[in-house]
Design a protein around this motif. Structure first.
Motif, PDB file in Angstrom:
ATOM      1  N   UNK A 105     -42.161 100.364  -5.409  1.00 30.85           N
ATOM      2  CA  UNK A 105     -41.306 100.939  -6.302  1.00 30.85           C
ATOM      3  C   UNK A 105     -39.873 100.311  -5.823  1.00 30.85           C
ATOM      4  N   UNK A 106     -39.189  99.785  -7.037  1.00 33.64           N
ATOM      5  CA  UNK A 106     -38.031  99.415  -6.859  1.00 33.64           C
ATOM      6  C   UNK A 106     -36.909 100.200  -7.342  1.00 33.64           C
ATOM      7  N   UNK A 107     -36.000 100.604  -6.614  1.00 35.26           N
ATOM      8  CA  UNK A 107     -35.154 101.796  -7.012  1.00 35.26           C
ATOM      9  C   UNK A 107     -33.723 101.621  -7.065  1.00 35.26           C
ATOM     10  N   UNK A 108     -32.936 101.513  -8.180  1.00 37.89           N
ATOM     11  CA  UNK A 108     -31.560 101.714  -8.146  1.00 37.89           C
ATOM     12  C   UNK A 108     -31.217 103.303  -7.865  1.00 37.89           C
ATOM     13  N   UNK A 109     -30.824 103.789  -6.918  1.00 37.71           N
ATOM     14  CA  UNK A 109     -30.794 105.361  -6.444  1.00 37.71           C
ATOM     15  C   UNK A 109     -29.924 105.892  -7.388  1.00 37.71           C
ATOM     16  N   UNK A 110     -30.119 107.213  -7.280  1.00 29.71           N
ATOM     17  CA  UNK A 110     -29.171 108.264  -8.027  1.00 29.71           C
ATOM     18  C   UNK A 110     -27.743 108.063  -7.663  1.00 29.71           C
ATOM     19  N   UNK A 111     -26.812 107.846  -8.527  1.00 25.15           N
ATOM     20  CA  UNK A 111     -25.413 107.747  -8.309  1.00 25.15           C
ATOM     21  C   UNK A 111     -24.830 109.097  -7.852  1.00 25.15           C
ATOM     22  N   UNK A 112     -24.807 109.405  -6.898  1.00 21.16           N
ATOM     23  CA  UNK A 112     -24.314 110.677  -6.166  1.00 21.16           C
ATOM     24  C   UNK A 112     -23.030 110.706  -6.362  1.00 21.16           C
ATOM     25  N   UNK A 113     -22.289 109.463  -6.204  1.00 27.69           N
ATOM     26  CA  UNK A 113     -20.875 109.424  -6.063  1.00 27.69           C
ATOM     27  C   UNK A 113     -20.215 109.213  -7.471  1.00 27.69           C
ATOM     28  N   UNK A 114     -20.902 109.387  -8.513  1.00 27.81           N
ATOM     29  CA  UNK A 114     -20.587 109.041  -9.766  1.00 27.81           C
ATOM     30  C   UNK A 114     -20.317 107.663 -10.317  1.00 27.81           C
ATOM     31  N   UNK A 115     -20.828 106.728  -9.556  1.00 21.83           N
ATOM     32  CA  UNK A 115     -20.667 105.261 -10.024  1.00 21.83           C
ATOM     33  C   UNK A 115     -21.452 105.016 -11.236  1.00 21.83           C
ATOM     34  N   UNK A 116     -20.854 104.247 -11.949  1.00 20.99           N
ATOM     35  CA  UNK A 116     -21.641 103.791 -13.151  1.00 20.99           C
ATOM     36  C   UNK A 116     -22.071 102.643 -13.115  1.00 20.99           C
ATOM     37  N   UNK A 117     -21.745 101.641 -12.776  1.00 20.54           N
ATOM     38  CA  UNK A 117     -22.494 100.234 -12.317  1.00 20.54           C
ATOM     39  C   UNK A 117     -23.268 100.103 -11.362  1.00 20.54           C
ATOM     40  N   UNK A 118     -23.197 100.910 -10.193  1.00 24.97           N
ATOM     41  CA  UNK A 118     -23.842 100.909  -9.129  1.00 24.97           C
ATOM     42  C   UNK A 118     -23.944  99.492  -8.159  1.00 24.97           C
ATOM     43  N   UNK A 119     -24.792  99.185  -7.693  1.00 26.62           N
ATOM     44  CA  UNK A 119     -24.628  98.223  -6.716  1.00 26.62           C
ATOM     45  C   UNK A 119     -24.930  96.634  -7.399  1.00 26.62           C
ATOM     46  N   UNK A 120     -25.420  96.761  -8.431  1.00 26.92           N
ATOM     47  CA  UNK A 120     -25.451  95.528  -9.346  1.00 26.92           C
ATOM     48  C   UNK A 120     -24.058  95.019  -9.839  1.00 26.92           C
ATOM     49  N   UNK A 121     -23.226  95.865 -10.251  1.00 34.22           N
ATOM     50  CA  UNK A 121     -21.881  95.655 -10.763  1.00 34.22           C
ATOM     51  C   UNK A 121     -21.001  94.758  -9.789  1.00 34.22           C
ATOM     52  N   UNK A 122     -20.012  94.317 -10.342  1.00 33.84           N
ATOM     53  CA  UNK A 122     -19.192  93.382  -9.313  1.00 33.84           C
ATOM     54  C   UNK A 122     -18.055  94.359  -8.616  1.00 33.84           C
ATOM     55  N   UNK A 123     -17.828  95.621  -9.225  1.00 33.36           N
ATOM     56  CA  UNK A 123     -16.789  96.336  -8.603  1.00 33.36           C
ATOM     57  C   UNK A 123     -17.780  97.850  -8.758  1.00 33.36           C
ATOM     58  N   UNK A 124     -18.072  98.315  -7.443  1.00 35.06           N
ATOM     59  CA  UNK A 124     -18.952  99.423  -7.400  1.00 35.06           C
ATOM     60  C   UNK A 124     -17.933 100.632  -7.354  1.00 35.06           C
ATOM     61  N   UNK A 125     -17.674 100.936  -8.764  1.00 35.29           N
ATOM     62  CA  UNK A 125     -16.896 102.169  -8.857  1.00 35.29           C
ATOM     63  C   UNK A 125     -16.974 102.925 -10.118  1.00 35.29           C
ATOM     64  N   UNK A 126     -16.349 104.001 -10.314  1.00 37.21           N
ATOM     65  CA  UNK A 126     -16.335 104.710 -11.564  1.00 37.21           C
ATOM     66  C   UNK A 126     -15.399 103.970 -12.421  1.00 37.21           C
ATOM     67  N   UNK A 127     -15.798 103.559 -13.840  1.00 38.33           N
ATOM     68  CA  UNK A 127     -15.081 102.808 -14.652  1.00 38.33           C
ATOM     69  C   UNK A 127     -14.103 103.725 -15.422  1.00 38.33           C
ATOM     70  N   UNK A 128     -13.043 102.913 -16.160  1.00 38.60           N
ATOM     71  CA  UNK A 128     -12.198 103.640 -16.969  1.00 38.60           C
ATOM     72  C   UNK A 128     -13.145 104.144 -18.080  1.00 38.60           C
ATOM     73  N   UNK A 129     -14.182 103.471 -18.540  1.00 35.76           N
ATOM     74  CA  UNK A 129     -15.217 103.625 -19.681  1.00 35.76           C
ATOM     75  C   UNK A 129     -16.654 103.738 -19.109  1.00 35.76           C
ATOM     76  N   UNK A 130     -17.229 104.816 -19.273  1.00 34.98           N
ATOM     77  CA  UNK A 130     -18.414 104.662 -18.718  1.00 34.98           C
ATOM     78  C   UNK A 130     -19.369 103.410 -19.097  1.00 34.98           C
ATOM     79  N   UNK A 131     -19.682 102.606 -18.087  1.00 30.53           N
ATOM     80  CA  UNK A 131     -20.533 101.543 -18.255  1.00 30.53           C
ATOM     81  C   UNK A 131     -21.762 101.455 -17.180  1.00 30.53           C
TER      82      UNK A 131
END
Length: 472
Positions: free
Chosen positions: A8-34
């Protein structure tokens, strides 16, 4: 044939509310959900027959939703990041409690730079794969002894062992296509980014970047600072297949750190894409010559994502950006003249920042006037030269890169410019750029031309205003 573990390859649930998760260049909640595609996980998933990729955040899955999966697999590989590491470990522990026999490993830049500390964070973790991990994970899934797998750190008898480094992959065509994994396991309609047409699909045509930017995470950790590329034929074949697989997709995005690092190759790929009649966009440096821009535009290029970072030349020199402001201005004029859209990204709080340089960057952004912008805070990720510089000079004011709700915080502060002031300048930047009559008129005109764009932009505008209120 080789027997593979049920993986199983798992991108885990975003408990902290991240939109892009580990694969995004800035791992944070965005101005517009992405949501970005989990390409880093899809690549090894394509190497492991019978595997499954689950991307929890865009599918709206919680920890309770993914827990039942634990009993159906022998091996679970999770992509993690510095901001999400603690919550990802909690997910791993919950999966392990559900199935004590499950082997759980982590991949990503966060564990590549701190493998031993990562493993010591929880007994639920069996291994971490360092640096470029595609074939490392394939060999783990083949049930090879951990000691025989290069690029692996693993726990044994209460201590951590490290195998020799795996050499960087030189033949990038050895990697299978990721789009069949997308088709099998993902729902493309769950992925959206404000500056790309919806729905979109993104993937990589190469890894690494020739630039030496001190703040950029991927080239300094898992990608390397050489641009290693797939052949033109390999890329064209996958794109032809992807166009057939995803007839609903309006745009393809190549997420290479800097697609325009190799101009002849970029032009050659463009000509092959032109024959397919697809719309596509890429990351680019602000120095691409007019002749190349024209070839790209004539063959389906719609948008360039450009890291301008700052409007102050000294700051650009400090972070080794390798671009002059006069060249960036000329490049932007050329792109606009050709009808190429630009999403410009800027970073506040880089070394050398002052109140005056922040104002200078805002003026620069309104002068060159990209179609859309993204304003981020300088993020000192462990493993980057920026992190080492900030540590050395005592600039780190926080060990956290995001707050408890997933919003990016200003981790760097200076004696002459506090981190709260840098944080507040993001709000000022956005308001000064977007709340101009000229910009509001152009965005309104875009909505009037396309009813689907209007519906989407109104929803994004609501999210954006909510972000500004929260940020303030």
């Amino acid at each position: 044939m080789t027997d593979y573990q049920r993986t199983l390859f798992l991108h885990p649930p975003a408990v902290a509310g991240f939109d892009g998760g580990a694969g995004s260049r800035y791992q944070a909640k965005r101005e517009i959900r992405s949501f970005w595609y989990p390409t880093w996980l899809a690549q090894p998933a394509a190497l492991v027959p019978g595997s499954r990729l689950v991307d929890a955040p865009p599918d709206g899955l919680t920890v309770d939703d993914v827990l039942p999966l634990a009993k159906g697999y022998d091996l679970c590989v999770m992509h993690t990041s510095t901001p999400s590491f603690a919550s990802d470990v909690r997910v791993a522990e919950a999966l392990k409690a559900e199935n004590p026999a499950l082997i759980i490993g982590l991949v990503g830049a966060a564990v590549a730079v701190a493998p031993e500390a990562s493993l010591r964070a929880s007994a639920a973790l069996s291994f971490v794969a360092r640096n470029e991990f595609d074939f490392t994970i394939q060999e783990v899934a083949q049930s090879r002894r951990f000691a025989d797998v290069r690029g692996l750190s693993y726990r044994v008898n209460g201590h951590v062992e490290h195998t020799p480094e795996r050499p960087p992959l030189e033949n990038m065509d050895a990697l299978p296509f990721v789009t069949p994994v997308y088709k099998r396991d993902l729902t493309v309609e769950h992925y959206a980014i404000g500056y790309l047409q919806y729905p979109y699909v993104s993937l990589y045509t190469g890894r690494g970047c020739r630039s030496k930017c001190t703040f950029c995470l991927w080239p300094q950790t898992v990608g390397g600072q050489r641009y290693r590329t797939r052949s033109v034929e390999h890329v064209a074949e996958e794109m032809a297949q992807a166009a057939r697989m995803f007839p609903q997709v309006r745009e393809f995005f190549f997420d290479d750190d800097t697609f325009t690092d190799d101009l002849p190759r970029a032009a050659a790929i463009a000509k092959r894409l032109g024959r397919l009649g697809i719309t596509w966009s890429v990351n680019a440096k602000a120095n691409v010559p007019y002749a190349t821009l024209k070839v790209l535009k004539d063959n389906g290029l719609r948008l360039l994502l450009v890291g301008y970072e700052s409007g102050n030349q000294t700051i650009l020199n400090n972070v080794k950006k390798g671009v002059r402001l006069d060249a960036a201005r000329r490049f932007t004029r050329d792109a606009k003249a050709l009808g190429i859209a630009i999403h410009g990204t800027f970073i506040l709080g880089l070394p050398g920042e002052t109140r005056e340089t922040i104002a200078e960057t805002i003026r620069f952004a309104t002068e060159i006037d990209p179609d859309t912008i993204q304003v981020s805070l300088a993020a000192p990720y462990p493993g980057t030269a920026l992190y080492e510089e900030a540590q050395r000079n005592g600039w780190l004011e926080s060990d956290e890169l995001v707050d408890g709700t997933g919003v990016q915080v200003s981790a760097i502060g200076y004696p002459h410019l506090s981190s709260p002031e840098i944080f507040r300048s993001v709000d000022q930047f956005y308001r000064r750029f977007y709340f101009r009559p000229r910009k509001m008129f152009s965005l309104g005109a875009e909505m009037l031309r396309d009813r689907q764009v209007m519906k989407r932009r109104l929803a994004e505008g609501r999210d954006f205003l909510r972000f500004l209120r929260t940020h303030r």
